[in-house]
Design a protein around this motif. Structure first.
Motif, PDB file in Angstrom:
ATOM      1  N   MET A   1       0.850  -1.191   0.000  1.00  0.00           N
ATOM      2  CA  MET A   1       0.000   0.000   0.000  1.00  0.00           C
ATOM      3  C   MET A   1       0.890   1.247   0.000  1.00  0.00           C
ATOM      4  SD  MET A   1      -2.951   1.154   2.764  1.00  0.00           S
ATOM      5  CE  MET A   1      -3.962  -0.274   2.447  1.00  0.00           C
ATOM      6  N   ASN A   2       0.627   2.186  -0.946  1.00  0.00           N
ATOM      7  CA  ASN A   2       1.440   3.402  -0.985  1.00  0.00           C
ATOM      8  C   ASN A   2       1.057   4.335   0.157  1.00  0.00           C
ATOM      9  OD1 ASN A   2      -0.905   4.830  -1.803  1.00  0.00           O
ATOM     10  ND2 ASN A   2      -0.510   4.323  -3.933  1.00  0.00           N
ATOM     11  N   LYS A   3       1.878   5.369   0.361  1.00  0.00           N
ATOM     12  CA  LYS A   3       1.689   6.238   1.528  1.00  0.00           C
ATOM     13  C   LYS A   3       0.364   6.991   1.513  1.00  0.00           C
ATOM     14  CE  LYS A   3       5.286   7.953   3.400  1.00  0.00           C
ATOM     15  NZ  LYS A   3       6.499   8.741   3.740  1.00  0.00           N
ATOM     16  N   PRO A   4      -0.080   7.629   0.399  1.00  0.00           N
ATOM     17  CA  PRO A   4      -1.392   8.287   0.417  1.00  0.00           C
ATOM     18  C   PRO A   4      -2.526   7.336   0.773  1.00  0.00           C
ATOM     19  CG  PRO A   4      -0.139   8.977  -1.504  1.00  0.00           C
ATOM     20  CD  PRO A   4       0.629   7.856  -0.871  1.00  0.00           C
ATOM     21  N   ALA A   5      -2.498   6.126   0.191  1.00  0.00           N
ATOM     22  CA  ALA A   5      -3.553   5.157   0.492  1.00  0.00           C
ATOM     23  C   ALA A   5      -3.513   4.748   1.964  1.00  0.00           C
ATOM     24  CB  ALA A   5      -3.405   3.935  -0.405  1.00  0.00           C
ATOM     25  N   LEU A   6      -2.316   4.613   2.514  1.00  0.00           N
ATOM     26  CA  LEU A   6      -2.173   4.267   3.929  1.00  0.00           C
ATOM     27  C   LEU A   6      -2.729   5.378   4.809  1.00  0.00           C
ATOM     28  CD1 LEU A   6      -1.117   2.437   6.176  1.00  0.00           C
ATOM     29  CD2 LEU A   6       1.124   3.549   5.947  1.00  0.00           C
ATOM     30  N   HIS A   7      -2.446   6.642   4.444  1.00  0.00           N
ATOM     31  CA  HIS A   7      -2.968   7.777   5.207  1.00  0.00           C
ATOM     32  C   HIS A   7      -4.497   7.777   5.215  1.00  0.00           C
ATOM     33  CE1 HIS A   7       0.812  10.584   5.245  1.00  0.00           C
ATOM     34  NE2 HIS A   7       0.986   9.449   5.878  1.00  0.00           N
ATOM     35  N   PHE A   8      -5.090   7.582   4.039  1.00  0.00           N
ATOM     36  CA  PHE A   8      -6.553   7.578   3.964  1.00  0.00           C
ATOM     37  C   PHE A   8      -7.136   6.408   4.741  1.00  0.00           C
ATOM     38  CE2 PHE A   8      -6.033  10.194  -0.009  1.00  0.00           C
ATOM     39  CZ  PHE A   8      -6.701  11.305   0.480  1.00  0.00           C
ATOM     40  N   ALA A   9      -6.479   5.267   4.718  1.00  0.00           N
ATOM     41  CA  ALA A   9      -6.959   4.107   5.471  1.00  0.00           C
ATOM     42  C   ALA A   9      -6.914   4.380   6.972  1.00  0.00           C
ATOM     43  CB  ALA A   9      -6.121   2.879   5.120  1.00  0.00           C
ATOM     44  N   LEU A  10      -5.826   4.999   7.435  1.00  0.00           N
ATOM     45  CA  LEU A  10      -5.708   5.339   8.858  1.00  0.00           C
ATOM     46  C   LEU A  10      -6.773   6.347   9.272  1.00  0.00           C
ATOM     47  CD1 LEU A  10      -1.816   5.611   9.230  1.00  0.00           C
ATOM     48  CD2 LEU A  10      -3.311   3.826  10.158  1.00  0.00           C
TER      49      LEU A  10
END
Length: 209
Positions: A1-10
């Protein structure tokens, strides 16, 4: 998972935990929650999605959008505290993503993450998000209009540490018809949520900017 997607998931995980925990636990309170919930329940029982009715009398206190989303929630989950508040909480989860998108466009991922996290845990935002009132619906669509304006008027920064730039130099409003339609549609839905403030608020912010 890339960083933007990880941020949105969090952010989504944080918002769901904060806004949905014990959502249906407390009974409907104040004057507005029972009346709004009761109106939607009567509309569902009558099979009428057009005319808001409470205690067999036409209810003109608020526009109809809140009742529509509550009736849909009742139809799926049954009538109760949780289903009455579900639309407000679900829209608030969506609202959390807006400041992240705007901050990411103008700053960088860390401020974007913090902006959304701060909004998620703000007291008044939580009260609106966990109540069967039109406030969360208004906030969602008014903020959507402002977010659509920012994303369609400014380009992403070309490099780290650089600012976002106008898509068309000297043009402070989008020229693309679909972009304009999206802004107007969100503004119209905000008005359908809570009346003229849904138009005045985003138009004043964009106009003064």
């Amino acid at each position: 998972m890339n960083k933007p997607a990880l941020h949105f998931a969090l952010l989504l995980l944080l918002a769901v935990v904060v806004l949905f925990t014990n959502l249906g636990g407390p009974r409907l309170w104040d004057r507005d929650e029972p009346r709004n919930a009761g109106c939607a329940a009567e509309m569902l029982a009558r099979g009428d999605w057009v005319v808001p009715v409470f205690n067999a009398e036409i209810r003109t206190h608020k526009p109809v959008l809140l009742y529509w989303v509550m009736v849909a929630s009742y139809a799926l989950l049954g009538v109760g505290e949780f289903s009455a508040r579900l639309p407000s909480a679900a829209l608030a989860v969506g609202t959390v993503l807006y400041p992240s998108l705007v901050a990411r466009r103008h700053f960088s991922p860390p401020p974007a993450l913090w902006a959304a996290a701060i909004l998620t845990t703000a007291l008044m935002f939580n009260i609106a998000a966990r109540a069967a009132t039109p406030d969360s619906t208004l906030i969602f669509f008014a903020t959507a209009a402002l977010t659509a304006y920012v994303l369609t008027t400014f380009r992403e920064p070309r490099g780290e540490g650089q600012n976002a730039t106008l898509r068309a130099p000297g043009r402070w409003f989008p020229e693309n018809r679909l972009s304009i339609l999206a802004i107007y549609a969100c503004t119209a839905l905000a008005m359908l949520a809570k009346g003229p403030v849904g138009v005045v608020l985003p138009c004043a912010v964009i106009g003064m900017f």
